[in-house]
Design a protein around this motif. Structure first.
Motif, short mmCIF file in Angstrom:
data_model
loop_
_atom_site.label_atom_id
_atom_site.label_comp_id
_atom_site.label_asym_id
_atom_site.label_seq_id
_atom_site.Cartn_x
_atom_site.Cartn_y
_atom_site.Cartn_z
N UNK A 28 -1.33 28.17 4.15
CA UNK A 28 -0.12 27.73 3.48
C UNK A 28 -0.31 27.85 1.98
N UNK A 29 0.55 28.61 1.30
CA UNK A 29 0.41 28.78 -0.15
C UNK A 29 0.55 27.45 -0.88
N UNK A 30 1.16 26.48 -0.24
CA UNK A 30 1.32 25.17 -0.88
C UNK A 30 0.02 24.39 -0.93
N UNK A 31 -0.97 24.81 -0.16
CA UNK A 31 -2.23 24.08 -0.07
C UNK A 31 -3.39 24.81 -0.73
N UNK A 32 -3.13 25.99 -1.30
CA UNK A 32 -4.18 26.81 -1.88
C UNK A 32 -3.91 27.09 -3.35
N UNK A 33 -4.97 27.39 -4.06
CA UNK A 33 -4.83 28.01 -5.36
C UNK A 33 -4.58 29.49 -5.09
N UNK A 34 -3.47 30.02 -5.57
CA UNK A 34 -3.08 31.39 -5.31
C UNK A 34 -3.10 32.19 -6.61
N UNK A 35 -3.52 33.44 -6.52
CA UNK A 35 -3.60 34.21 -7.74
C UNK A 35 -3.47 35.71 -7.53
N UNK A 36 -3.49 36.41 -8.62
CA UNK A 36 -3.50 37.88 -8.65
C UNK A 36 -4.64 38.34 -9.56
N UNK A 49 -3.33 36.21 -13.11
CA UNK A 49 -2.53 34.98 -13.13
C UNK A 49 -2.87 34.15 -11.91
N UNK A 50 -2.61 32.85 -12.02
CA UNK A 50 -2.77 31.99 -10.86
C UNK A 50 -1.76 30.85 -10.90
N UNK A 51 -1.53 30.28 -9.73
CA UNK A 51 -0.69 29.10 -9.61
C UNK A 51 -1.41 28.14 -8.68
N UNK A 52 -1.61 26.95 -9.18
CA UNK A 52 -2.39 25.97 -8.43
C UNK A 52 -1.61 25.32 -7.31
N UNK A 53 -2.32 24.53 -6.56
CA UNK A 53 -1.75 23.83 -5.40
C UNK A 53 -0.52 23.02 -5.79
N UNK A 54 -0.56 22.39 -6.95
CA UNK A 54 0.55 21.55 -7.39
C UNK A 54 1.45 22.24 -8.41
N UNK A 55 1.24 23.55 -8.59
CA UNK A 55 2.15 24.32 -9.43
C UNK A 55 1.68 24.63 -10.83
N UNK A 56 0.47 24.19 -11.19
CA UNK A 56 -0.03 24.53 -12.52
C UNK A 56 -0.25 26.04 -12.60
N UNK A 69 4.21 34.39 -12.70
CA UNK A 69 3.77 34.14 -11.33
C UNK A 69 4.61 33.01 -10.75
N UNK A 70 4.90 33.12 -9.46
CA UNK A 70 5.66 32.07 -8.79
C UNK A 70 5.31 32.07 -7.31
N UNK A 71 5.64 30.98 -6.65
CA UNK A 71 5.43 30.95 -5.20
C UNK A 71 6.61 30.27 -4.53
N UNK A 72 6.83 30.66 -3.30
CA UNK A 72 7.90 30.07 -2.50
C UNK A 72 7.24 29.42 -1.30
N UNK A 73 7.11 28.12 -1.35
CA UNK A 73 6.40 27.41 -0.27
C UNK A 73 7.13 27.56 1.07
N UNK A 74 8.44 27.58 1.03
CA UNK A 74 9.22 27.69 2.27
C UNK A 74 9.02 29.05 2.93
N UNK A 102 -11.87 23.41 -7.61
CA UNK A 102 -12.76 23.80 -8.69
C UNK A 102 -12.75 25.28 -8.98
N UNK A 103 -12.19 26.08 -8.09
CA UNK A 103 -12.15 27.53 -8.29
C UNK A 103 -10.87 27.99 -8.98
N UNK A 104 -9.98 27.04 -9.25
CA UNK A 104 -8.64 27.41 -9.70
C UNK A 104 -8.61 27.77 -11.19
N UNK A 105 -9.25 28.90 -11.49
CA UNK A 105 -9.27 29.44 -12.85
C UNK A 105 -8.92 30.91 -12.78
N UNK A 106 -8.20 31.42 -13.77
CA UNK A 106 -7.80 32.83 -13.76
C UNK A 106 -9.03 33.73 -13.66
#
Length: 125
Positions: A28-36, A49-56, A69-74, A102-106
């Motif tokens: 679930x992208x809502x539970x992960x740090x997601x990036x490119x 770029x990255x977007x954190x679990x809570x949207x940072x 960068x953006x994500x669509x949790x739905x 702790x890995x959520x860095x570009x």
């Protein structure tokens, strides 16, 4: 089974725009740090770029002001809107995911524990 499938890569002229998408399954992208991150031939991997679990959100200096960068949790998707593209943006772009906060860095996006197969972006001058 976790899968990240990128799409949207293309060949464009400098100054053009592209929108990359990443469809996630098995996580679930809502539970992960997601990036490119991206990799050009003969060059090292570069976090974009990255977007954190809570949207940072964070960007590499090269992406600031041009990429969004953006994500669509739905829909469980990750997106990267790229504007004012430059020839130096030419690379294979990869979607990545990591559950560890702790890995959520570009700078760490190239080393996240999940990544897709990539989509090619080519920008001509």
């Amino acid at each position: 089974q976790v899968q990240l499938v990128e799409s949207g890569g293309d060949s464009v002229q400098a100054g053009g725009s592209l929108r990359l998408s990443c469809a996630a399954s098995g996580l679930s992208v809502s539970m992960y740090c997601m990036g490119w991150f991206r990799q050009a031939p003969g060059k090292e991997r570069e976090g974009v770029a990255l977007i954190g679990k809570y949207g940072a959100i964070a960007y590499a200096e090269s992406a600031k002001g041009r990429f969004t960068i953006s994500k669509d949790n739905a829909k469980n998707t990750l997106n990267l809107q790229m504007n004012n593209l430059k020839p130096e943006d030419t690379a294979m772009y990869y979607c990545t995911a990591d559950p560890a906060p702790g890995s959520c860095l570009v700078s760490k996006t190239p080393y996240f524990n999940r990544r897709g197969q990539g989509t090619q972006v080519t920008v001509s001058s």
